[in-house]
Design a protein around this motif. Sequence first.
Motif, PDB file in Angstrom:
ATOM      1  N   GLY A  93       3.567  29.994   2.607  1.00 31.88           N
ATOM      2  CA  GLY A  93       4.064  29.053   1.405  1.00 31.88           C
ATOM      3  C   GLY A  93       5.222  28.332   1.675  1.00 31.88           C
ATOM      4  O   GLY A  93       5.025  27.048   1.354  1.00 31.88           O
ATOM      5  N   LEU A  94       6.296  28.932   2.173  1.00 28.37           N
ATOM      6  CA  LEU A  94       7.377  28.272   2.367  1.00 28.37           C
ATOM      7  C   LEU A  94       7.236  27.104   3.298  1.00 28.37           C
ATOM      8  O   LEU A  94       7.725  26.168   3.537  1.00 28.37           O
ATOM      9  CB  LEU A  94       8.459  29.202   2.704  1.00 28.37           C
ATOM     10  N   ASN A  95       6.314  27.490   4.342  1.00 27.53           N
ATOM     11  CA  ASN A  95       6.185  26.708   5.743  1.00 27.53           C
ATOM     12  C   ASN A  95       5.614  25.361   4.933  1.00 27.53           C
ATOM     13  O   ASN A  95       6.040  24.076   5.416  1.00 27.53           O
ATOM     14  CB  ASN A  95       5.170  27.046   6.591  1.00 27.53           C
ATOM     15  N   ILE A  96       4.583  25.429   4.152  1.00 28.92           N
ATOM     16  CA  ILE A  96       3.971  24.137   3.344  1.00 28.92           C
ATOM     17  C   ILE A  96       5.009  23.512   2.879  1.00 28.92           C
ATOM     18  O   ILE A  96       4.921  22.264   2.567  1.00 28.92           O
ATOM     19  CB  ILE A  96       2.722  24.719   2.632  1.00 28.92           C
ATOM     20  N   MET A  97       5.918  24.221   2.015  1.00 35.50           N
ATOM     21  CA  MET A  97       6.833  23.221   1.032  1.00 35.50           C
ATOM     22  C   MET A  97       7.934  22.522   1.944  1.00 35.50           C
ATOM     23  O   MET A  97       8.174  21.523   1.584  1.00 35.50           O
ATOM     24  CB  MET A  97       7.589  24.407   0.296  1.00 35.50           C
TER      25      MET A  97
END
Length: 455
Positions: A76-80
């Motif tokens: 999720g943080l990667n995508i953000m």
Amino acid sequence: MLGVVITLAVIAAVAWCIFKNYYPPTVLLIAGLLFLAVAACFGVDPVPAKASTHFLGFDFAQAFTDRMKTRLPGLGLNIMWIAGFSYYMDKIGASKALVKLCVKPLSAIRSPYLLLAVTYIVGQFMALFINSAVGLGLLLMASIFPLLVALGVSKTSAAAVIGSTCCLDLGPSSSNAMRAADLLNTDVVTYFVQNQIPVALCVIAVVAIGHFFIQRWFDKKDGIETSGAGTQEDVAKAFEGAGPVWYSILPMLPLVLLIIFSPMVYQPVKLSLQTAIIISILVSFVVDLITTRGVKDSIGRTKAVYEGMGKVFTSTVALICCAELFAFGMTKVGGITTMINAAASMESAGVWVMLFIMIAIMVLATLVTGSGNAAFFAFSPLLPQAASSVGMSAAVLAVPVQLSAGIARTMCPIAGVTIAVSSIAGITPFQLVRRTIPVMVLALITNIAASAAFL
């Protein structure tokens, strides 16, 4: 069998709600909770005993909490961070600089349909660095679309090609590729080079050729003249705000860093995606500061990083988490497991049946949600079990299923990229997917055949 019936009924209800423009994350969240409630009636607990709140009503919410805790800190943080970097590249004009550099050779091509084929290849290459389908689609509609029309391509054909330029989720910065690499217990660069590239090259060639013939056939059938309604002024206006030519290197930095500092090139240094993006943002900031010599303005433009992170959380990460609960609830009811077990019992035919079942699930889920990311994140946990049940390599199943999510998104009239591109082109989403579906069907067939041949 009852689980299969319930599964299909809930999927149909979800599809109806989303086509009626209900907010997809909440629809999927409610459907997931409904699955868990039905499973509880069959005596299946929503969460493991060690994670239970010891009250059934709270356990339904705990199941969603568990999905969020698993997804947000990692992928999720990667995508953000990817989204934040993309927004920053757009803000400083680096994305347009890259597009401007890539499309220069297109003006030398005289055949409108050969131009379409080359445009797709160029766009799919740029998708390695601008991996938001909507973001890339909007950027190409603002830059390449006027150029294509000025050079004699029909607006509908140009929109169809641009809408399909991100049909393959490729590269180390693709969230779907990262998830697939996790499932195969490998790093994302190795997955990209060894697993994705052989299959993707075949699919890219078929899609490019498919656009050449299929768009020409549709133009003739619809009586569309390729008159070249655009002007050179339109083309020049499309690149307003583009940074200097050296800015075109900046969107490529994360991919370059990840490839260099990977087990395949230089193993002693370990570099995560998030760290590579942060380094790239800092380098880009220094380049922008030196180029513009405006300290306050350069610092102000970094706000786009955090705005992008916030926007993608509401549009993509939330959808992924809700879709995962939906898939989790579906597995608890047992419908999907029943189909997997049925395929596993078919002896030698089970390998192909399993592959078609998983791709069908992925395509259907993508068409329902309008998101290739949400669909793949939701159902990817089933892939290792499905592969082992028929004795096939996980890669043979993971790669075509992962790529099929992006291909199916290009066929979906409610996908964000479809809506964005069609609205700018002045056509309906259904007019757009009418042009993309035949090409994407060829892409799906090639995807399966190439995966079987090379993996």
